[in-house]
Enzyme design. Structure first.
Site, PDB file in Angstrom:
ATOM      1  N   HIS A 268      48.255  13.232  -9.964  1.00  0.00           N
ATOM      2  CA  HIS A 268      48.854  12.556  -8.953  1.00  0.00           C
ATOM      3  C   HIS A 268      47.308  11.596  -8.220  1.00  0.00           C
ATOM      4  O   HIS A 268      46.437  12.543  -8.199  1.00  0.00           O
ATOM      5  CB  HIS A 268      49.208  13.628  -7.649  1.00  0.00           C
ATOM      6  CG  HIS A 268      49.932  13.004  -6.450  1.00  0.00           C
ATOM      7  ND1 HIS A 268      49.218  11.869  -5.812  1.00  0.00           N
ATOM      8  CD2 HIS A 268      51.038  12.847  -6.175  1.00  0.00           C
ATOM      9  CE1 HIS A 268      50.129  11.645  -4.469  1.00  0.00           C
ATOM     10  NE2 HIS A 268      51.417  12.269  -4.822  1.00  0.00           N
ATOM     11  N   ARG A 291      51.203   5.891   1.258  1.00  0.00           N
ATOM     12  CA  ARG A 291      50.902   4.554   0.721  1.00  0.00           C
ATOM     13  C   ARG A 291      52.247   3.913   0.775  1.00  0.00           C
ATOM     14  O   ARG A 291      52.168   2.692   1.067  1.00  0.00           O
ATOM     15  CB  ARG A 291      50.439   4.702  -0.793  1.00  0.00           C
ATOM     16  CG  ARG A 291      48.867   5.034  -1.111  1.00  0.00           C
ATOM     17  CD  ARG A 291      48.381   5.456  -2.356  1.00  0.00           C
ATOM     18  NE  ARG A 291      49.345   6.550  -2.660  1.00  0.00           N
ATOM     19  CZ  ARG A 291      49.867   6.827  -3.858  1.00  0.00           C
ATOM     20  NH1 ARG A 291      50.033   5.843  -4.588  1.00  0.00           N
ATOM     21  NH2 ARG A 291      50.255   8.102  -4.159  1.00  0.00           N
TER      22      ARG A 291
HETATM   23  C1  SIN Z   1      56.476  13.946  -5.353  1.00  0.00           C
HETATM   24  O1  SIN Z   1      55.663  14.554  -6.210  1.00  0.00           O
HETATM   25  O2  SIN Z   1      57.489  13.432  -5.631  1.00  0.00           O
HETATM   26  C2  SIN Z   1      55.905  13.252  -4.018  1.00  0.00           C
HETATM   27  C3  SIN Z   1      54.654  13.878  -3.671  1.00  0.00           C
HETATM   28  C4  SIN Z   1      54.132  13.006  -2.612  1.00  0.00           C
HETATM   29  O3  SIN Z   1      54.368  13.354  -1.517  1.00  0.00           O
HETATM   30  O4  SIN Z   1      53.272  12.250  -2.810  1.00  0.00           O
END
Ligand code: SIN
Ligand code: FAD
Length: 486
Positions: A268, A291
């Site tokens: 991430h 974002r």
């Molecule tokens: C996700 O992992 O689907 C969302 C995580 C986030 O809030 O960026």
């Protein structure tokens, strides 16, 4: 004994016999094995709800002291199409094509049934959660999505907590539901079907099962174990996941399950770097919704990527930049939200400001390069132009040159977050072996499964897969249990 006394005696012994028989059979009924669910995250909770409504008893085993797994931490929300909360313009076909595009080269036609099930049942997943009382009325567009379809509450707790606590409360109030925490499942036997779990007080406990649902989550937190084995190149990266060992993947392999895409690990792009503890290995996630609502990313006062590309793309763009000196595998990226984005993500922002992960500041007090980048971006938004093309600007409202505006700013770095690989299942949530055959009575759902997301999972599609495939697993596990009990 005369005839009358004899007849009475026969009648009495028949009645006693009948009573003993019925009490024996009802005793047997109450000790019929339950549907056993391994893991108390969203996949397990969704499965439990369905298995209970189908009339089965459920025994959920959770290794941790507190239930909820990673699901309880989810911060951006859950995808669904079409729903009453979305702006117009989205469709099932669009969501499918985004999912397939995001899955990249790992997508094959044999995986289409999983994608179809996920997307086609997404609206009913949102409807189901809403009917249970979860507020999912606010929608954002996350990276890699062509439309706004990630649902969360308009106020109150973050979506993971809101969903998990609602389901847990319902289950705890249900007859036929047992939750054992501190219960680490360490063995699975297929014939007869049973699991063994370890508890701090009672040691090893063997539990016969009518069917078993694996809902034991992913391995992004298993740094020295599965992660080191499948992705040694990610060693030393911080993570959003708590450190934990193999989440039952080895039990599935022992039962003959096929694993797929185990080297497909999602990094991430935005874990918060806490200024108080910059090298802390477990990071708070800077939710993608920040974002999605309009936040931008800067390196040395310069934008370098479309912030709403897939995570795979955004993380790769960050990781091509130099790392921050003296911090190992950490980068120095600024996340900046203008007043429009700050207000659209207010509940998140307030929490992160409280935690010291974001700070509010006037544009005039930003460093010169950052202020110039903000002005250039604001001018682009006003003219509907973006250097990286095709970007949704979210709720950005800041005008170029507005030095009095208050922005929110923090530092982020990429973090290991989610594992796309896991046990192969079919669209009925049945665990499959290498020949595509079913492993009798064994089902799986959620992050422990693999194949659906390929190279990259879209934000919001994990909670969705937990609900969709968790519910399917629960229904089918109940059916399998019923068949065994007949
Ligand atoms: C996700 O992992 O689907 C969302 C995580 C986030 O809030 O960026
Ligand atoms: P989990 O929720 O992780 O639950 C698995 C449970 O199984 C754990 O409690 C674990 O202790 C237990 N377990 C494992 N092995 C055993 C064993 N052997 N015996 C007993 N118990 C065992 N996804 C989204 O779609 N939207 C989001 O907004 C979002 N935000 C996220 C934010 C963060 C910070 C993180 C870390 C993830 C986020 N995700 C999000 C991803 C998503 O939360 C998870 O992928 C998903 O919740 C996984 O659910 P699960 O039920 O499969 O597993």
């Amino acid at each position: 004994m005369n005839r009358r006394q004899l007849a009475l005696l026969i009648l009495l012994s028949t009645a006693i016999g009948f009573m003993m028989f019925s009490s024996l059979t009802s005793g047997l009924a109450s000790v019929r094995p339950p549907v056993v669910i391994i893991g108390s995250g969203l996949a397990g909770l969704s499965a439990a709800m369905e298995a209970l409504s189908a009339g089965q008893r459920v025994h959920m085993l959770e290794r941790a002291t507190k239930p909820g797994g990673n699901s309880i931490k989810a911060s951006s929300g859950i995808n669904g199409v079409p729903t009453p909360y979305q702006p117009p313009g989205d469709s099932i076909d669009l969501f499918k094509s985004d999912t397939i595009r995001s899955a990249g080269s790992r997508y094959t036609a044999s995986r289409q049934a999983l994608v179809d099930t996920l997307v086609e049942q997404s609206a009913s997943a949102i409807e189901w959660l809403s009917s249970l009382g979860v507020d999912l009325s606010k929608v954002a567009q996350l990276g890699g999505h062509s439309a706004a379809r990630t649902h969360r509450g308009s106020s109150g707790p973050p979506p993971g907590f809101a969903i998990v606590s609602t389901l847990l409360n319902k289950l705890k109030a249900s007859e036929g539901f047992t939750l054992s925490t501190n219960a680490d499942v360490t063995a699975l036997s297929l014939s007869p079907l049973s699991v063994t779990y370890q508890t701090p007080d009672d040691g090893a406990v063997s539990l016969p099962a009518a069917s078993v649902v694996f809902a034991s989550g992913g391995f992004a937190g298993d740094g020295p174990g599965l992660l080191a084995h499948y992705r040694p190149d990610l060693a030393g990266m911080p993570s959003t996941n708590d450190a934990r060992r193999d989440n039952a993947h080895s039990l599935l392999v022992g039962a003959g399950a096929e694993l797929v895409d185990m080297d497909s690990v999602q990094v991430h792009p935005t874990g918060f770097v806490d200024p108080k503890e910059p090298t802390q290995p477990i990071k708070f996630l800077a939710a993608e919704a920040l974002r999605g609502e309009g936040g931008i990313l800067l390196h040395e006062g310069r934008r370098f990527v479309n912030e709403l590309e897939t995570r795979e793309h955004v993380s790769a763009a960050i990781m091509r930049l130099p790392t921050k000196e003296g911090e190992g595998r950490q980068w120095d990226v600024t996340l900046l939200l203008d007043p429009g984005a700050c207000s659209a993500a207010k509940t998140h922002v307030d929490f992160y400001v409280f935690k010291g992960l974001l700070r509010r500041t006037k544009v005039r007090d930003l460093d010169d390069k950052v202020r110039a980048a903000v002005d250039a971006y604001a001018a682009g938004v006003a003219g509907d132009q973006d250097a990286f093309g095709g970007k949704s600007f979210g709720h950005w409202t800041l005008q170029a040159g507005d030095a009095d505006a208050e922005v929110c700013i923090g530092r982020v770095t990429p973090v290991t977050h989610f594992t796309m690989g896991g046990a192969v299942i079919d669209a009925d949530a049945r665990v499959l072996n290498a020949n595509g055959g079913q492993i009798g009575g064994v089902f799986a759902a959620g992050e422990v499964t693999g194949g659906l997301h390929g190279d990259n999972r879209l934000g919001g599609s994990s909670l969705l897969e937990c609900v969709v495939f968790g519910r399917i697993a629960g229904r089918n596990a109940a059916k399998a249990a019923g068949a065994r009990q007949e």
